[in-house]
Design a protein around this motif. Structure first.
Motif: not given
Ligand SMILES: Cc1ncc(COP(=O)(O)O)c(C=O)c1O
Length: 470
Positions: A133-140, A264-274, A277-281
């Motif tokens: 699932s995508l999120f607007p930021t990694g924080w979110a 079980d659950i992996v969460m990430g952010s796009f704001s470093k390497t990618f 803005n954006g994040g995912f779970v």
């Protein structure tokens, strides 16, 4: 202006202003403002700066007063230097041509696009999960996954040094929070055992990170997952810093520890390497993805990622997974090895193990801030990390290494840090008496700064490469 003002400004930290008193919510911000003004007057506030270029290896930055400094940049987190990659640029343009600039609404309504849906599949495949699932930021993504899944009767067991989005999510979700000592599996076990001795009915979320960005270290993820299984807890790992930038194929610490597809659950952010803005779970269960879409506020009640963002991230994943990605990671690692070695040679203690994050220990907050002023004058841009982001007297400079840095940059950075320290400390390494230091305007002439950087670090051609020579 006098040394009493500086002493008083140096003795306080932002933590002192976190709970201002008074009936007027606006007026009571004034104390913080006054303190900041004094810090600006003496050039000892190095936060909240802006660039007017991309995250290049050499940049000019402006502070809130419009004072400009220029230097070698170790304060951006574009680990593989993808923000300037022509294919990523082209992908963003193509997305505009196809979708226009776009803001369609929540993923719970019709905010997703074919581009965001295919990005979810691409990431699921990349991290060997089934659903993303995508999120607007990694924080979110961090905050929203925790508050989406955990209810007030549940429990959270979290690494004491985990990122603020994870602690904020925990606090918003439940009062039943246990902190375990950083990366200490046995301490986490004690917390889990204590909870399960009293409560066998409710859920436990066990939270950690793949790579901690203040210490450049990682937990034993297999041991953490085993622990979670043993106590019927769910493991949550934030891979914001390591995904893409580490591991033979860019799959981060999960890959390095042979844990892909096993957490079980992996969460990430796009704001470093990618480069966006954006994040995912990512999870193995479709139900988690569906549930978060409708019960995680930052997913349900915020806008989906725009097609420009998803196109950028998607192209970044392609590059990360390619031979070019491997080369960029090798270059990042070479720069990390060099910077760590040069800093150690200059007498600094360097935290943790090799990663895109290199932290040099400074200690006292006042020394860190005075050095922060000095390094800016000398042409180095690196972030000072101090209390409350880390423990008291554990201030450090955090260098974020990028693939397009060169040996010239790592040499310049380590020498500038060493020169700054020797200019402001006595023979015992303590901050000199404040009246012996110069407190004139801190802003530097950009030309002088870059000339100094070249003088100090040599040119790219001259600089030796430790990695190249083995
Ligand atoms: C470990 C960690 N998690 C989450 C985040 C938040 O990510 P983003 O910048 O995408 O909001 C950060 C960024 O600072 C981070 O360092």
């Amino acid at each position: 202006m006098g040394t009493d003002d500086i002493r008083s400004a140096l003795s306080r930290t932002s933590f002192d202003f976190r709970r201002p008193n008074g009936v007027d919510l606006i007026e009571r911000t004034q104390g913080f403002h006054d303190w900041l003004e004094t810090c600006f007057d003496y050039g000892i506030w190095s936060y909240g700066r802006a660039t007017d270029q991309g995250p290049r290896r050499h940049v000019a930055i402006l502070n809130d007063r419009g004072e400009r400094t220029e230097g070698v940049n170790f304060a951006s987190q574009d680990y593989l230097s993808l923000a300037a990659h022509p294919e990523i640029n082209a992908a963003a343009h193509e997305a505009i041509d196809t979708y226009g600039v776009h803001s369609a609404g929540s993923p719970a309504l019709v905010g997703n696009t074919s581009s965001s849906l295919s990005l979810e599949e691409k990431i699921a495949d990349f991290v060997k999960a089934d659903y993303v699932s995508l999120f607007p930021t990694g924080w979110a993504a961090g905050f929203g996954t925790i508050t989406g899944l955990v209810r007030p009767f549940d429990h959270i067991v979290i690494d004491a040094l985990a990122h603020a989005c994870l602690h904020s999510g925990a606090q918003a979700a439940t009062k039943n929070i246990s902190l375990f000592r950083h990366n200490q599996v046995e301490d986490a076990r004690k917390k889990l055992a204590k909870i399960r001795a009293k409560d066998t009915e409710n859920g436990i979320l066990l939270i950690t990170e793949g790579l901690f960005s203040m210490d450049s270290d990682s937990p034993d993820l297999a041991a953490m997952q085993e622990l979670a299984d043993e106590y019927q807890a769910t493991l949550f790992v934030d891979v914001a810093h390591d995904l893409g930038s580490m591991g033979p194929t860019g799959r981060g610490v999960l890959e390095k520890q042979n844990m892909l597809g096993k957490v079980d659950i992996v969460m990430g952010s796009f704001s470093k390497t990618f480069a966006s803005n954006g994040g995912f779970v990512a999870t193995r269960k479709c139900g988690v993805r569906e549930y978060l879409r409708f019960y995680s506020s930052p997913n349900t009640f915020s806008n989906a990622l725009s097609p420009i963002q998803t196109a950028v991230v998607s192209k970044a994943f392609d590059i990360v997974a390619s031979d070019e990605g491997r080369t960029l990671r090798d270059r990042n690692a070479r720069n990390g090895i060099e910077l760590r070695s040069f800093l150690k040679m200059a007498g600094f203690d360097v935290y943790g193990t090799l990663s895109p994050i290199v932290c040099a220990h400074i200690g006292e907050e006042d020394l860190g801030r005075v050095m922060g002023r000095k390094i800016a004058e000398l042409g180095l841009i690196a972030n000072l990390v101090e209390y409350p982001a880390v423990s008291r007297k554990q201030a450090r400079f955090r260098f974020q290494v990028m693939a397009n840095h060169t040996s010239h940059d790592t040499i310049a950075a380590s020498r500038i840090l060493a020169n700054a320290r020797s200019e402001v400390t006595d023979e015992k390494g303590r901050l000199k008496p404040l009246d012996e230091l110069s407190w004139g305007p801190a802003a530097q002439s950009p030309l002088t700064a870059m000339a100094k950087v070249k003088e100090i670090g040599g040119t790219d051609e001259q600089a030796p490469s430790i990695a190249a020579t083995g």
